[in-house]
Design a protein around this motif. Structure first.
Motif, PDB file in Angstrom:
ATOM      1  N   THR A 189       0.868  -1.174   0.000  1.00  0.00           N
ATOM      2  CA  THR A 189       0.000   0.000   0.000  1.00  0.00           C
ATOM      3  C   THR A 189       0.905   1.224   0.000  1.00  0.00           C
ATOM      4  N   VAL A 190       0.738   2.103  -0.998  1.00  0.00           N
ATOM      5  CA  VAL A 190       1.690   3.190  -1.185  1.00  0.00           C
ATOM      6  C   VAL A 190       0.979   4.411  -1.753  1.00  0.00           C
ATOM      7  N   PRO A 191       1.379   5.644  -1.349  1.00  0.00           N
ATOM      8  CA  PRO A 191       0.810   6.855  -1.958  1.00  0.00           C
ATOM      9  C   PRO A 191       1.294   7.021  -3.400  1.00  0.00           C
ATOM     10  N   ALA A 192       0.822   8.080  -4.055  1.00  0.00           N
ATOM     11  CA  ALA A 192       1.217   8.361  -5.436  1.00  0.00           C
ATOM     12  C   ALA A 192       2.713   8.685  -5.515  1.00  0.00           C
ATOM     13  N   PHE A 193       3.358   8.195  -6.569  1.00  0.00           N
ATOM     14  CA  PHE A 193       4.768   8.493  -6.808  1.00  0.00           C
ATOM     15  C   PHE A 193       5.085   8.208  -8.269  1.00  0.00           C
ATOM     16  N   SER A 194       6.237   8.697  -8.727  1.00  0.00           N
ATOM     17  CA  SER A 194       6.721   8.358 -10.058  1.00  0.00           C
ATOM     18  C   SER A 194       7.974   7.514  -9.920  1.00  0.00           C
ATOM     19  N   TYR A 195       8.349   6.803 -10.996  1.00  0.00           N
ATOM     20  CA  TYR A 195       9.445   5.848 -10.905  1.00  0.00           C
ATOM     21  C   TYR A 195      10.160   5.753 -12.242  1.00  0.00           C
ATOM     22  N   GLU A 196      11.422   5.336 -12.161  1.00  0.00           N
ATOM     23  CA  GLU A 196      12.216   5.143 -13.381  1.00  0.00           C
ATOM     24  C   GLU A 196      13.276   4.070 -13.135  1.00  0.00           C
ATOM     25  N   ARG A 197      13.435   3.208 -14.101  1.00  0.00           N
ATOM     26  CA  ARG A 197      14.560   2.275 -14.141  1.00  0.00           C
ATOM     27  C   ARG A 197      15.360   2.659 -15.383  1.00  0.00           C
ATOM     28  N   SER A 198      16.461   3.350 -15.162  1.00  0.00           N
ATOM     29  CA  SER A 198      17.218   3.951 -16.248  1.00  0.00           C
ATOM     30  C   SER A 198      18.085   2.916 -16.954  1.00  0.00           C
ATOM     31  N   PRO A 199      18.583   3.227 -18.164  1.00  0.00           N
ATOM     32  CA  PRO A 199      19.510   2.313 -18.841  1.00  0.00           C
ATOM     33  C   PRO A 199      20.739   1.979 -18.001  1.00  0.00           C
ATOM     34  N   ASP A 200      21.250   2.948 -17.231  1.00  0.00           N
ATOM     35  CA  ASP A 200      22.409   2.670 -16.373  1.00  0.00           C
ATOM     36  C   ASP A 200      22.056   1.701 -15.256  1.00  0.00           C
ATOM     37  N   MET A 201      20.853   1.819 -14.692  1.00  0.00           N
ATOM     38  CA  MET A 201      20.432   0.869 -13.658  1.00  0.00           C
ATOM     39  C   MET A 201      20.366  -0.534 -14.231  1.00  0.00           C
TER      40      MET A 201
END
Length: 377
Positions: free
Chosen positions: A97-109
């Motif tokens: 259960t989590v509030p609103a957020f944005s996320y990214e898994r970049s090419p470097d990751m």
């Protein structure tokens, strides 16, 4: 005149007649004694002060994605999260259960991470949007989203409650792998509902399960995932089908010859009948073929070190996977897992002392579970 009797005649009590005495049979499994029950690895931020909550969540999720707050939310506003992670012996089940957020898994990751797992997510509430190569997948309750950690992506999510399976890509190798177009796909329909209902039933009984139950549970889930996905994804273009088939063959060859000193990029390209350039292009999204082989050899070493029946020394385990120096092996192992080979031997005083969610102690972390996922299968 005699009074009329309207009373209903009594119904005769049936008498059971049998030639032999009754022998009662207790239900099978009623008093079954099971091994130690599963224990979840739990994470929450509500016990922290509001300014500390989002940084704690961001650090917790850093092995998977880089998390960011929405533009209209300040760090001091707080970020209450509840998460439970269940290790199903080769895959993880996340309740969150989590509030609103944005996320990214970049090419470097992707390049520098050893994780190429699949995320299979069911939203109970909320909504999410995830983009890969210009294609945006929108997930909502009643749907199933499939996403690979082996490819870069970015997106955002509303406040949500979700159920997610984290499955190593290699878990599907013996079943031919997931179809090429699986990543960043949202599916719906009857098969998705059947899989979700099965997971909800599993979720209800998690605390009563033991390690002995996990092989059958994992096998059933893998089959159901493939049965759910395959009928929807037969529309792949021939080039992508060829690519995924080649990658599946390459991974199988690596797994089969993992301990062999003859396993090199050159030998692999010969076995696959492709050029070294083509092989490097194939593994480029995961940081290269040499890195992939090294990571999976270290996973094999982890399995040897946690096996109570394996009496080899740390140096002998390192030698078995190609490290002539115990110091070099220990350094590479520690860099991969965040703890040394000797730490494992210290905790391997009993068959239950493994790095998994049965043991609630500081040695068990979300990142550690992700990195060793698939080792204890």
């Amino acid at each position: 005149m005699p009074e009329e009797n309207n009373a209903t005649p009594a119904t005769p009590v049936p008498v059971e007649r049998r030639r032999w005495p009754r022998v009662s049979q207790e239900p099978l499994g009623k008093d079954e004694k099971t091994a130690a029950s599963l224990v979840a690895l739990r994470f929450e931020t509500e016990s922290l002060s509001p300014p500390e909550q989002f940084p704690a969540w961001r650090g917790h999720m850093s092995p998977l994605v880089e998390a960011r707050l929405p533009d209209n939310v300040a760090p001091d506003d707080g970020f209450p999260v509840r998460q439970a992670v269940w290790n199903l012996g080769g895959m993880l089940l996340l309740q969150q259960t989590v509030p609103a957020f944005s996320y990214e898994r970049s090419p470097d990751m992707v390049r520098f991470s050893p994780l190429d797992h699949w995320l299979i997510t069911f939203l109970r509430t909320g909504r999410s949007w995830t983009g890969i190569d210009g294609r945006v997948a929108e997930n909502e309750p009643g749907m199933m989203e499939i996403r690979s950690l082996g490819s870069p992506f970015r997106g955002r999510a509303l406040a949500s409650e979700s159920l997610t399976l984290v499955v190593p890509d290699d878990q599907f190798a013996d079943r031919g792998g997931l179809p090429p177009a699986s990543s960043n796909t949202v599916l719906g329909g009857r098969r998705v509902k059947l899989l979700y209902d099965h997971m909800v039933g599993l979720e209800t009984n998690l605390s009563g399960l033991s390690q002995d139950d996990l092989p059958g549970i994992k096998s059933r889930l893998l089959e159901m995932i493939l049965d759910t996905v395959a009928p929807f994804l037969d529309r792949d273009d021939s080039e992508r089908v060829s690519q995924i088939g080649l990658m599946t063959r390459a991974r199988r060859l690596i797994r089969k010859n993992l301990i062999s000193s003859d396993l090199t990029p050159e030998a692999l390209s010969r076995e696959l009948a492709i050029s070294r350039t083509r092989l490097y292009e194939l593994f480029e999204p995961v940081g290269g073929v040499a890195k992939y082989i090294r990571q999976h050899r270290l996973l094999a070493a982890h399995r040897m070190l946690t096996d109570p029946s394996d009496r080899r020394t740390i140096a002998e385990v390192g030698l078995a996977i190609g490290y002539d120096s115990a110091a070099n092996f220990s350094r590479a192992f520690t860099q991969q897992f965040g703890y040394s080979p000797s730490n494992i031997r210290t905790h391997r005083k009993s068959s239950d002392a493994q790095f998994d969610a049965r043991v609630e102690n500081s040695a068990v972390t979300f990142e550690g579970l992700l990195q060793t996922l698939g080792v204890h299968t």
